[in-house]
Structures are given as structure tokens and as C-alpha cells.
Design a protein around this motif. Sequence first.
Motif, PDB file in Angstrom:
ATOM      1  N   LEU A  10       0.950  -1.259   0.081  1.00 26.60           N
ATOM      2  CA  LEU A  10       0.182  -0.198   0.124  1.00 26.60           C
ATOM      3  C   LEU A  10       0.947   1.259   0.009  1.00 26.60           C
ATOM      4  O   LEU A  10       0.629   2.058  -0.802  1.00 26.60           O
ATOM      5  CB  LEU A  10      -0.767   0.008   1.415  1.00 26.60           C
ATOM      6  CG  LEU A  10      -1.870   1.175   1.569  1.00 26.60           C
ATOM      7  CD1 LEU A  10      -3.109   0.685   1.421  1.00 26.60           C
ATOM      8  CD2 LEU A  10      -1.345   2.158   2.552  1.00 26.60           C
ATOM      9  N   LYS A  11       1.565   1.324   0.915  1.00 27.01           N
ATOM     10  CA  LYS A  11       2.785   2.454   1.028  1.00 27.01           C
ATOM     11  C   LYS A  11       3.525   2.787  -0.348  1.00 27.01           C
ATOM     12  O   LYS A  11       3.724   3.933  -0.782  1.00 27.01           O
ATOM     13  CB  LYS A  11       3.769   2.159   2.016  1.00 27.01           C
ATOM     14  CG  LYS A  11       2.813   2.350   3.518  1.00 27.01           C
ATOM     15  CD  LYS A  11       3.816   2.752   4.686  1.00 27.01           C
ATOM     16  CE  LYS A  11       4.586   1.452   4.780  1.00 27.01           C
ATOM     17  NZ  LYS A  11       5.309   1.574   6.234  1.00 27.01           N
ATOM     18  N   GLN A  12       4.050   1.511  -0.875  1.00 29.71           N
ATOM     19  CA  GLN A  12       4.754   1.613  -2.000  1.00 29.71           C
ATOM     20  C   GLN A  12       4.140   1.954  -3.314  1.00 29.71           C
ATOM     21  O   GLN A  12       4.712   2.880  -4.058  1.00 29.71           O
ATOM     22  CB  GLN A  12       5.474   0.216  -2.342  1.00 29.71           C
ATOM     23  CG  GLN A  12       6.519   0.194  -3.451  1.00 29.71           C
ATOM     24  CD  GLN A  12       6.970  -1.476  -3.719  1.00 29.71           C
ATOM     25  OE1 GLN A  12       6.274  -2.427  -3.436  1.00 29.71           O
ATOM     26  NE2 GLN A  12       8.244  -1.544  -4.086  1.00 29.71           N
ATOM     27  N   GLU A  13       2.841   1.385  -3.801  1.00 31.40           N
ATOM     28  CA  GLU A  13       2.341   1.841  -4.617  1.00 31.40           C
ATOM     29  C   GLU A  13       1.284   2.885  -4.721  1.00 31.40           C
ATOM     30  O   GLU A  13       0.902   3.453  -5.676  1.00 31.40           O
ATOM     31  CB  GLU A  13       1.419   0.414  -5.263  1.00 31.40           C
ATOM     32  CG  GLU A  13       2.035  -0.701  -5.443  1.00 31.40           C
ATOM     33  CD  GLU A  13       1.267  -2.028  -5.686  1.00 31.40           C
ATOM     34  OE1 GLU A  13      -0.014  -1.834  -5.444  1.00 31.40           O
ATOM     35  OE2 GLU A  13       1.849  -2.900  -6.156  1.00 31.40           O
ATOM     36  N   MET A  14       0.811   3.446  -3.375  1.00 30.95           N
ATOM     37  CA  MET A  14      -0.029   4.548  -3.597  1.00 30.95           C
ATOM     38  C   MET A  14       0.351   5.786  -2.680  1.00 30.95           C
ATOM     39  O   MET A  14      -0.056   6.688  -3.008  1.00 30.95           O
ATOM     40  CB  MET A  14      -1.292   3.874  -2.814  1.00 30.95           C
ATOM     41  CG  MET A  14      -2.629   4.913  -2.741  1.00 30.95           C
ATOM     42  SD  MET A  14      -3.439   5.102  -1.263  1.00 30.95           S
ATOM     43  CE  MET A  14      -2.370   5.478   0.035  1.00 30.95           C
ATOM     44  N   TYR A  15       1.021   5.257  -1.551  1.00 25.32           N
ATOM     45  CA  TYR A  15       1.491   6.505  -0.623  1.00 25.32           C
ATOM     46  C   TYR A  15       2.797   7.523  -0.995  1.00 25.32           C
ATOM     47  O   TYR A  15       2.718   8.633  -0.820  1.00 25.32           O
ATOM     48  CB  TYR A  15       1.320   6.004   0.882  1.00 25.32           C
ATOM     49  CG  TYR A  15       1.675   7.063   1.919  1.00 25.32           C
ATOM     50  CD1 TYR A  15       0.686   7.881   2.261  1.00 25.32           C
ATOM     51  CD2 TYR A  15       2.798   7.057   2.374  1.00 25.32           C
ATOM     52  CE1 TYR A  15       0.816   8.910   3.272  1.00 25.32           C
ATOM     53  CE2 TYR A  15       3.272   8.050   3.498  1.00 25.32           C
ATOM     54  CZ  TYR A  15       2.255   8.958   3.832  1.00 25.32           C
ATOM     55  OH  TYR A  15       2.390   9.614   4.781  1.00 25.32           O
TER      56      TYR A  15
END
Length: 73
Positions: free
Chosen positions: A20-25
Amino acid sequence: MSRKATCADNAMMENFFGLLKQEMYYGEEVVSYEALQKKIEQYMDYYNNERIKQKLAGMSPVKYRTHASQSAS
């Protein structure tokens, strides 16, 4: 539950939050909590319904579960 400090207990959630952090944040500017909440909800929908996984025979998690349950019956 296993013993205290066993990393395998949280492995699936740690993996999800890392993705989530890698792809979106990372690299994104978030203006408010509401905007962040909306983006996370959209990402979770994308992750479960659209994002294909090679481990799941090129299907999204929802499609794979549906396919597997239809094959079993």
C-alpha cells in the motif's frame, strides 16, 4: 496464536501495508485525513478486485476465490 514476538503472525498485514505504501502513498501529497481515507479505500478496492497477482493464476483475489469456490462445488 503463537508465542509473543513471532513475526509470522503479522506477515500478511505487513506485506499488504508495505505494498500500500509503495504503490499508493510514497511520493503523493495528501491534503487531509478525509482525502487519505478515501485514497486508502479506493486502493483496497483496487487491490481486491482489479490488481492481478501472478501467484493467483493471473487473477485478482476476489476472482480467484470465486473461481476456486466454483471449481470445488
